[in-house]
Design an enzyme around this catalytic site. Structure first.
Site, PDB file in Angstrom:
ATOM      1  N   ASP A 419      -2.878  -2.027  -6.546  1.00 10.52           N
ATOM      2  CA  ASP A 419      -2.869  -1.785  -5.113  1.00 10.52           C
ATOM      3  C   ASP A 419      -3.789  -0.608  -4.780  1.00 10.52           C
ATOM      4  OD1 ASP A 419      -1.541  -2.264  -2.445  1.00 10.52           O
ATOM      5  OD2 ASP A 419      -0.977  -0.170  -2.754  1.00 10.52           O
ATOM      6  N   GLU A 475      -7.503  -4.307  -5.949  1.00 12.68           N
ATOM      7  CA  GLU A 475      -7.639  -4.337  -4.497  1.00 12.68           C
ATOM      8  C   GLU A 475      -8.665  -3.254  -4.186  1.00 12.68           C
ATOM      9  OE1 GLU A 475      -4.798  -4.417  -0.552  1.00 12.68           O
ATOM     10  OE2 GLU A 475      -4.435  -2.850  -2.046  1.00 12.68           O
TER      11      GLU A 475
END
EC number: 3.2.1.68
Length: 791
Positions: A419, A475
């Site tokens: 993330d 990401e």
């Protein structure tokens, strides 16, 4: 069970009774350092120095050398002996005869090991505190102790640190707090999801599990599946939401075990890889003291080694070991069904927030090491969540690599999605090039947060002998404005969530001018992003919808977000969703609009499955799950985030059937998961007429043919105009084109399978077009045809 390594050190690592320590000084006792503690006895023992073998032998032979006696220390009413311990490995490690505890803290002036029984933890009472002697129990910046005895197996532990409390200097040492070991393998606090502790306490005392010297879990011969990434079909799943709805009819809804009972759904759907939203220990009630919101998504980690205990049917029973075993069961059973498991990990921030946040673990142990800090102690906020993990600090990156290795070797996960991974490329605070590269760098010092060309953490992960063989997905952006899609440092092993694919596909499918060429690049695996850097199509993880943002159904139902229920006056969530409601806002729309929405959802799914790269879609999109236009449902533990199994059954002959057949079709086509980018040898572009593609700004039509080893050749076309069109098909002498997919048709004729009773009749109805190498397409529709021998 871990065996003690042979080590060489200037003082005893494990103080062993009846040995000799000839270091020439007397060590201080616990009592001398921090006073007496409950249950400690006193005795005397001789400690053996860990020295080079030859020197040690010579010393043993020299009986004239002075012996130095060290006071023996006890814990738990004399049931356990307190010894010096070893500085490595970090964490609590079960060894022969006891448990070694080691924790890094560079700024603490004093430390103690706090032991709890489960009942005492609930009562917020330390069962026994073992002060650590800076001379015996500290090596460098690592505090350590060995507790010899077998009375620790049902106990829990934490640490208490003393030192400077000065937020403006970045230090938060507070002796009133017992903090969680970052290396704890399970964290115990509240036992039931969403239920506060007595007194409505949302942040009760937490403690780590003390490990056993053995494991009772039966892997049943489980081995990694090791799929090539080009062959993956990824399903983003929220573990609790997957089975929490009443319609799941599972015995343990919302748990690891509950999810196991529904894995066959994913196998039937054609999924071979699950991307689990955060399952590390987090506090779902972290907002609850000030509002009724829940931290449902889990992007606020407390401990990175520990599985979320309240996702376990056993809760905190057995000191959290049940959660570990249930997570292992989930992985094992997924592997049995040919499904890999990837974890979404959040190494960009923690639950401790900014300077107003709680002291739970990292902050109370070594705040200036674990977080990016400004010169006056302020927290950098590249995560948008109050703090930023100091990923490229030498100690922190070692911690992250240790954690990832643990999940691969002990829990058998197959990879990770990182993330806000761009934070892992930023320079750490107190950046020192000598510490990182071994020698000074020319020019000015790199300022905190500067994007690095070769970030040490990403380098370590990429070249690690264990982690280099698992899936690594970035990401590639963060909340500080760093956007690295196509440019993330990759060492040819990192893939990326392709946000540019999402945006381009949304624009083209809804009929926006000027995107035909960019859409064609998406179909090819985004070579404009990945080819020049030496990467392949499968380094692009293609998606249209994910957990944040609109669901697939909402993408074609709403032009605007509706996030009032989040309690932030609709200010949260993305404002630019590139969505289109197909003419009317909201779920209750006219029949023509509802039909168009069905076509559009199928168009998006067709695009995902025929694009080079790795397709990923979000839980529930296979049946058209709606969140009512809320594009940021992070805080809702109810139906809006739950998979509705009854809806899936209602749609079994509609969208779900179509998605299942499309994933199957992709796997059957060798050409839809290529090792490298397609070339003109097998790919040809077309327009309304074969061989004449239209790349103009006004073009809303893209078509291509692809030679395929199993299907022979396939023809794929997208018409995103508001007008229907009759397309010319490429002539192939001795062969004819046969329709398979047409999103302009109602189910089940949107996908013609070999076993359909009236398949031949359906195809015959279009024979007058097909015999002329033509095919009619509705507005906003897509088609797939395959080449068959003309017999």
């Amino acid at each position: 069970m871990v065996q003690l390594p042979c080590v060489s050190a200037p003082r005893p690592l494990l103080a062993v009774p009846a040995g000799r320590w000839r270091a020439g000084v007397r060590a201080r006792s616990n009592a001398a350092v921090a006073g007496s503690g409950r249950g400690r006895g006193r005795g005397r023992f001789r400690a053996a120095a860990a020295r080079p073998v030859a020197t040690a032998v010579q010393a043993e032979q020299d009986d004239s050398e002075e012996e130095v006696m060290v006071e023996e220390r006890y814990a738990l009413g004399g049931a356990c002996t307190v010894l010096a311990g070893m500085p490595a490995p970090l964490g609590a490690t079960a060894l022969h005869g006891g448990v070694n505890f080691a924790v890094y803290s560079s700024g603490a002036s004093a430390a103690s090991l706090c032991l709890f029984t489960p009942d005492d933890l609930k009562a917020d009472t330390v069962t026994e505190e073992v002060p650590l002697d800076p001379l015996l129990n500290r090596t460098g910046n690592v505090w350590h102790v060995f507790i010899h005895g077998d009375q620790l197996h049902d106990m829990l532990y934490g640490y208490r640190f003393d030192g400077v409390f000065s937020p403006e200097r970045g230090q938060y040492y507070d002796v009133s707090n017992v903090v969680v070991d970052p290396y704890a393998k399970a964290v115990v606090s509240r036992g039931q999801y969403g239920v506060p502790a007595p007194g409505d306490n949302c942040w009760p005392q937490m403690a780590g599990m003390i490990p056993l010297p053995y494991s009772t879990f039966d892997w049943q011969g489980d081995l990694p599946l090791r799929y090539h990434q080009k062959d993956l079909v990824i399903y983003e799943m929220h573990l609790r939401g997957f089975t929490k709805h009443d319609s799941s009819n599972t015995k343990h809804p919302g748990t690891y075990i509950g999810a196991v009972s529904k894995l066959d759904h994913l196998k039937e759907l054609g999924v071979n890889c699950i991307e689990l939203m955060p399952c590390h220990e987090f506090n779902e009630l972290e907002y609850f003291s000030s509002s009724s919101k829940m931290n449902f998504w889990g992007y606020s980690t407390i401990n990175f080694f520990s599985p979320m205990a309240r996702y376990s049917s056993s809760g905190i029973r057995d000191s959290g070991r049940g959660a570990i075993n249930e997570f292992k069961t989930f992985v094992r059973e997924a592997h049995k069904r040919g499904i890999e498991v990837i974890m979404d990990v959040v190494f960009n921030h923690t639950a401790e927030g900014n300077e107003k946040g709680p002291i739970l673990s990292f902050r109370g142990i070594d705040n200036s090491t674990y977080y990016m800090l400004a010169p006056k102690g302020e927290f950098y906020n590249y995560s948008g969540c109050g703090n930023t993990f100091n990923c490229n600090h030498p100690v922190v990156r070692e911690f992250i690599v240790d954690c990832l290795r643990y999940w691969v070797t002990e829990i058998h996960v197959d990879g990770f999605r990182f993330d806000l991974a761009s934070i892992m490329t930023r320079g750490c605070s107190l950046w020192d090039p000598v510490n990182v590269y071994g020698s000074p760098m020319e020019g000015d010092m790199i300022t905190t947060g500067t994007p690095l060309v070769a970030p040490p953490l990403v380098d370590m992960i990429s070249n690690d002998p264990i982690l280099g063989d698992v899936k690594l997905i970035a990401e590639a952006w963060d909340a500080g404005g760093l956007y690295q899609v196509g440019q993330f440092p990759h060492w040819n092993v990192w893939s990326e969530w392709n946000g540019k694919y999402r945006d381009t596909v949304r624009q083209f499918i809804k009929g926006t001018d000027g995107f035909a060429g960019a859409f064609a690049e998406c179909l090819c695996g985004s070579p404009q992003l990945y080819q020049a850097g030496g990467r392949k199509p499968w380094h692009s993880v293609n998606f249209v919808c994910a957990h944040d943002g609109f669901t697939l159904a909402d993408l074609v139902t709403y032009n605007n977000k509706y996030n009032l229920s989040n309690g932030e006056d609709n200010r949260d969530g993305e404002n630019h969703n590139l969505s289109w409601n197909c003419g009317e806002e909201g779920e209750f729309a006219s029949l023509p609009v509802r039909r168009l929405r069905k076509r559009q959802m199928r168009n998006f799914f067709v695009c995902l499955m025929v694009s080079q790269g790795v397709p990923m879609f979000y839980m529930g999109d296979e049946y058209g799950h709606t969140k009512g236009g809320n594009n940021n449902t992070y805080c809702h533990d109810h139906y809006v985030n739950y998979f509705h199994w009854d809806k899936k059954e209602e749609q079994s002959s509609d969208l779900y059937r179509f998605c299942r057949l499309m994933t199957k079709f992709r796997k059957e086509c060798e050409s839809l998961g290529l090792e490298d980018f397609p070339t003109s040898e097998r790919l040809q572009w077309h327009g309304h007429q074969p061989g004449k593609p239209n790349w103009s700004e006004a073009s809303r039509f893209v078509a291509f043919t692809m030679k395929d080893e199993t299907k022979g050749e396939i023809y794929v076309a997208f018409n995103t105009s508001h007008l229907p069109v009759v397309v010319g098909l490429p002539e192939r002498p001795g062969f004819r084109w046969e329709p398979v997919v047409d999103t302009g048709k109602e189910a089940p004729y949107d996908f013609l399978t070999d076993g359909m009773p009236d398949r031949a009749v359906t195809i015959y109805q279009f024979s007058h077009f097909l015999n002329s190498n033509l095919y009619p397409m509705l507005s906003y529709s897509s088609i797939i045809l395959v080449l068959r021998p003309d017999v």
